[in-house]
Design a protein around this motif. Structure first.
Motif, mmCIF file in Angstrom:
data_model
loop_
_atom_site.group_PDB
_atom_site.id
_atom_site.type_symbol
_atom_site.label_atom_id
_atom_site.label_comp_id
_atom_site.label_asym_id
_atom_site.label_seq_id
_atom_site.Cartn_x
_atom_site.Cartn_y
_atom_site.Cartn_z
ATOM 1 N N GLN A 272 0.899 -1.030 0.085
ATOM 2 C CA GLN A 272 0.032 0.012 0.019
ATOM 3 C C GLN A 272 0.836 1.085 0.156
ATOM 4 N N ARG A 273 0.260 2.340 -0.524
ATOM 5 C CA ARG A 273 0.948 3.680 -0.188
ATOM 6 C C ARG A 273 -0.116 4.951 0.121
ATOM 7 N N PRO A 274 0.328 5.445 1.222
ATOM 8 C CA PRO A 274 1.500 5.531 2.100
ATOM 9 C C PRO A 274 1.390 4.369 3.229
ATOM 10 N N GLY A 275 2.581 4.241 3.776
ATOM 11 C CA GLY A 275 2.605 3.188 4.949
ATOM 12 C C GLY A 275 2.744 1.740 4.709
ATOM 13 N N LYS A 276 3.631 1.577 3.811
ATOM 14 C CA LYS A 276 4.156 0.369 3.442
ATOM 15 C C LYS A 276 4.909 -0.485 4.539
ATOM 16 N N PRO A 277 5.645 0.107 5.184
ATOM 17 C CA PRO A 277 6.532 -0.523 6.309
ATOM 18 C C PRO A 277 5.656 -0.985 7.589
ATOM 19 N N ASN A 294 6.696 8.512 8.416
ATOM 20 C CA ASN A 294 6.152 9.626 7.914
ATOM 21 C C ASN A 294 4.723 9.848 8.186
ATOM 22 N N SER A 297 1.904 8.192 6.443
ATOM 23 C CA SER A 297 1.856 6.942 6.706
ATOM 24 C C SER A 297 1.263 6.465 7.984
ATOM 25 N N SER A 360 4.479 11.129 1.230
ATOM 26 C CA SER A 360 4.065 10.849 2.422
ATOM 27 C C SER A 360 4.584 11.726 3.574
HETATM 28 O O1 MOO Z 1 4.871 3.892 2.484
HETATM 29 MO MO1 MOO Z 1 5.723 5.117 2.800
HETATM 30 O O2 MOO Z 1 4.561 5.336 3.866
HETATM 31 O O3 MOO Z 1 5.149 5.458 1.098
HETATM 32 O O4 MOO Z 1 5.987 6.872 2.904
#
Ligand code: MOO
Ligand SMILES: Nc1nc2c(c(=O)[nH]1)N[C@H]1C(S)=C(S)[C@@H](COP(=O)(O)OP(=O)(O)OC[C@H]3O[C@@H](n4cnc5c(N)ncnc54)[C@H](O)[C@@H]3O)O[C@H]1N2
Length: 396
Positions: A272-277, A294, A297, A360
């Motif tokens: 997903q974006r944002p918030g991948k990690p 971020n 995120s 993000s």
């Molecule tokens: O997933 Mo990060 O949250 O793209 O900036």
């Protein structure tokens, strides 16, 4: 990599029971009701006068009488006194019990005072301006169900039925901690290479808006200190939110600290974006959300995952909401896109307008957004006029 629906399903699986507590009615607003409420009396509890005016026995009026001397005055809050004689009237105030012997109420605006009497016009009907006993509810009726969020209407019902002490869900003990040596607290002057910590306040706002007061803290980049602080946070709280330190940086220690603290990982990273990690895990008593640093995120992680999980624990349902996209969005990556949008009223009703941002890390433009539109990973082009799930910036 795990996709959003699968990650959400893993998030929602663990359940925790934080129990119940009894609180005074005055502090119950916003809490989740954990009792049923039964009417202890009829509502209204008596035939209630609904207009200020005069009450008469209609039979006298039907027989042709138009001038009615006043028997007495009946204010709200006094025990009812019967009409002295059927050719008299009682001056009645809104909220008073209908005086025994009278059958209808005529508003002051429709009568004429003549000394100690009232003169009524033709065309008066029987049984008007009376809110009858038990027409809203009967003694013994179920008035409120379990698991409702107590708002103004619920407060009024609780008060009406004498619930001075209310049984509600105990709130979870929530901790929110930032990580990283670059963030300083808001009351300090940041050095040129530092920033003020905004994420903890962003996340705290979501909890405070539903009435939960979180504990705020910070874990530094020093591995030994951070790990020890984390163990303590998890021990003392039901929910721990961490911000930052979950991606691939050399100082992104959070996943290791969580493992060392014995927190079972449910997943790390979502397509997903944002918030991948995003990292989510649990131990026997505590749920841990390690949100990417971020700001966008962190906010997406909170409204999409933490909010859904919290509603599930508390047994609160929120209807799914879809909103019409107002401008085309192109997004080729195979990631669910949480697009920040502003809700606009158009001639065709409400729609969601994407808010421009610089990625993000841009928290400034988030303030122009009302929420996120969830654009699925299996498409690259999203056309105006189509409806997509919408997440407001609220837990419930
Ligand atoms: O997933 Mo990060 O949250 O793209 O900036
Ligand atoms: N090589 C890679 N680098 C990065 C990846 C990746 O997959 N490979 N992912 C990127 C993505 S996506 C995100 S999101 C960020 C998230 O990283 P972390 O969770 O480790 O967060 P930090 O590195 O600690 O911080 C990121 C960013 O956010 C600022 N921040 C952190 N805490 C706060 C706070 N409390 N208030 C305000 N702002 C905060 C921090 O200063 C950084 O600017 O990683 C990418 N990198």
């Amino acid at each position: 990599m795990l996709d959003y629906p699968a990650a959400l399903a893993l998030t929602l699986a663990p359940t925790f029971d934080w129990g119940e507590e009894t609180v005074p009615l005055a502090t119950a607003t916003g809490r989740v009701l954990r009792q049923t409420v039964t009417a202890d009396r009829d509502q209204p509890p008596f035939d209630r006068v609904a207009m200020d005016g005069v009450a008469i026995a209609y039979a006298a009026y039907a027989a042709g009488q138009r001038r009615f001397p006043v028997s007495h005055m009946a204010p709200a809050g006094t025990a009812p006194r019967p009409l002295a004689a059927t050719d008299q009237c009682v001056e009645v105030m809104t909220g008073a019990p209908l005086p025994p012997g009278t059958t209808t109420v005529i508003r002051y605006e429709d009568v004429r005072q003549d000394g100690e009497a009232f003169v009524l016009p033709d065309g008066i009907a029987d049984a008007t301006s009376i809110h009858r006993r038990g027409t809203d509810a009967r003694a013994g009726d179920r008035m409120l169900d379990d698991r409702r969020v107590i708002g103004p209407a619920e407060m009024a019902v609780l008060a009406t039925y004498g619930v001075a002490e209310v049984t509600v869900s105990r709130w979870p003990r929530v901790a929110i901690a930032s990580t990283g040596d670059e963030v300083v607290s808001v009351d300090r002057d940041p050095l040129p290479h530092q920033i003020r910590s905004s994420n903890v306040h962003q996340l705290a706002a979501l909890f405070r808006a539903v009435g939960i007061e979180p504990t705020l803290g910070h874990l530094g980049d020093d591995p030994a200190g951070g790990r020890a602080d984390l163990v303590e946070l998890v021990r003392d709280h039901d929910v721990v939110l961490l911000s930052g330190g979950v991606s691939k940086g050399k100082l992104d220690h959070v996943p290791d600290w969580l493992a060392a603290a014995g927190i079972e990982k449910l997943f790390h990273r979502v397509a997903q974006r944002p918030g991948k990690p995003l990292w989510v895990g649990r131990d026997a008593a505590t749920m841990v959300f390690a949100l990417p640093g971020n700001p966008a995120s962190s906010l997406v992680g909170a409204v999409a995952y933490v909010g859904a999980w919290l509603r599930k624990q508390l047994g609160i349902s929120r209807p799914d909401r879809s909103v019409r996209l107002l401008e085309a969005v192109d997004f080729p990556p195979e990631l669910t896109l949480f697009r920040s949008v502003r809700l606009d009223q158009t001639t065709e009703g409400e729609g969601a307008r994407p808010v421009s941002n610089n990625g993000s890390g841009d928290l400034v433009n988030l303030a122009a957004s009302d929420g996120f539109l969830v654009l699925p990973a299996d498409r690259a082009n999203f056309l105006p006029g189509h409806y997509f799930p919408y997440l407001p910036l609220r837990f419930f």
